[in-house]
Design a protein around this motif. Structure first.
Motif, PDB file in Angstrom:
ATOM      1  N   GLU A 189       0.855  -1.192   0.000  1.00  0.00           N
ATOM      2  CA  GLU A 189       0.000   0.000   0.000  1.00  0.00           C
ATOM      3  C   GLU A 189       0.890   1.240   0.000  1.00  0.00           C
ATOM      4  N   THR A 190       0.611   2.146  -0.945  1.00  0.00           N
ATOM      5  CA  THR A 190       1.394   3.378  -1.070  1.00  0.00           C
ATOM      6  C   THR A 190       0.463   4.558  -1.357  1.00  0.00           C
ATOM      7  N   TYR A 191       1.024   5.742  -1.180  1.00  0.00           N
ATOM      8  CA  TYR A 191       0.364   6.966  -1.606  1.00  0.00           C
ATOM      9  C   TYR A 191       0.659   7.166  -3.091  1.00  0.00           C
ATOM     10  N   ALA A 192       0.072   8.194  -3.682  1.00  0.00           N
ATOM     11  CA  ALA A 192       0.248   8.476  -5.113  1.00  0.00           C
ATOM     12  C   ALA A 192       1.717   8.705  -5.481  1.00  0.00           C
ATOM     13  N   ASN A 193       2.526   9.196  -4.553  1.00  0.00           N
ATOM     14  CA  ASN A 193       3.947   9.451  -4.829  1.00  0.00           C
ATOM     15  C   ASN A 193       4.829   8.224  -4.562  1.00  0.00           C
ATOM     16  N   ASN A 194       4.193   7.067  -4.359  1.00  0.00           N
ATOM     17  CA  ASN A 194       4.864   5.778  -4.083  1.00  0.00           C
ATOM     18  C   ASN A 194       5.371   5.628  -2.659  1.00  0.00           C
ATOM     19  N   GLN A 195       5.254   6.650  -1.840  1.00  0.00           N
ATOM     20  CA  GLN A 195       5.650   6.519  -0.440  1.00  0.00           C
ATOM     21  C   GLN A 195       4.758   5.475   0.226  1.00  0.00           C
TER      22      GLN A 195
END
Length: 105
Positions: free
Chosen positions: A85-91
């Motif tokens: 699971e990541t945010y839109a910025n791949n974090q």
């Protein structure tokens, strides 16, 4: 020294790949982690839930936080993004945990 702990989530079909990629952690990423003050860094998997528990010991919170803005860290996030699971910025989506107990020697 500061102790930090947080949780993330890896998708069940990628448990082995997640572990493999960390076993082969890029030397540049290892160096960046150390350069940003980490003395010890461990990640544990709860296989029934896909939850990852991460624990690290650092010198300075601001120095550690600066790791996220490095190019190598952003490359690592992109490499790992399909597995978790990541945010839109791949974090990675991560939730900091509050320490409620510590026993030392």
């Amino acid at each position: 020294m500061l102790r930090k702990a947080f949780v993330m989530t890896v998708y069940p079909q990628y448990y082995e790949e997640y572990e493999k990629r960390h076993a082969e952690l890029w030397s540049a990423m290892q160096e960046a982690i150390k350069a940003h003050g980490a003395h010890s860094y461990s990640i544990f998997l709860h296989p029934a839930t896909g939850q990852l528990f991460a624990y690290l010991e650092i010198n300075d919170e601001q120095l550690w936080d600066a790791l996220a803005s490095t190019e190598i860290c952003r490359q690592w996030w992109a490499y790992m993004a399909p597995l978790m699971e990541t945010y839109a910025n791949n974090q990675p989506v991560s939730i900091d945990l509050k320490q409620v107990f510590h026993l030392s020697r």
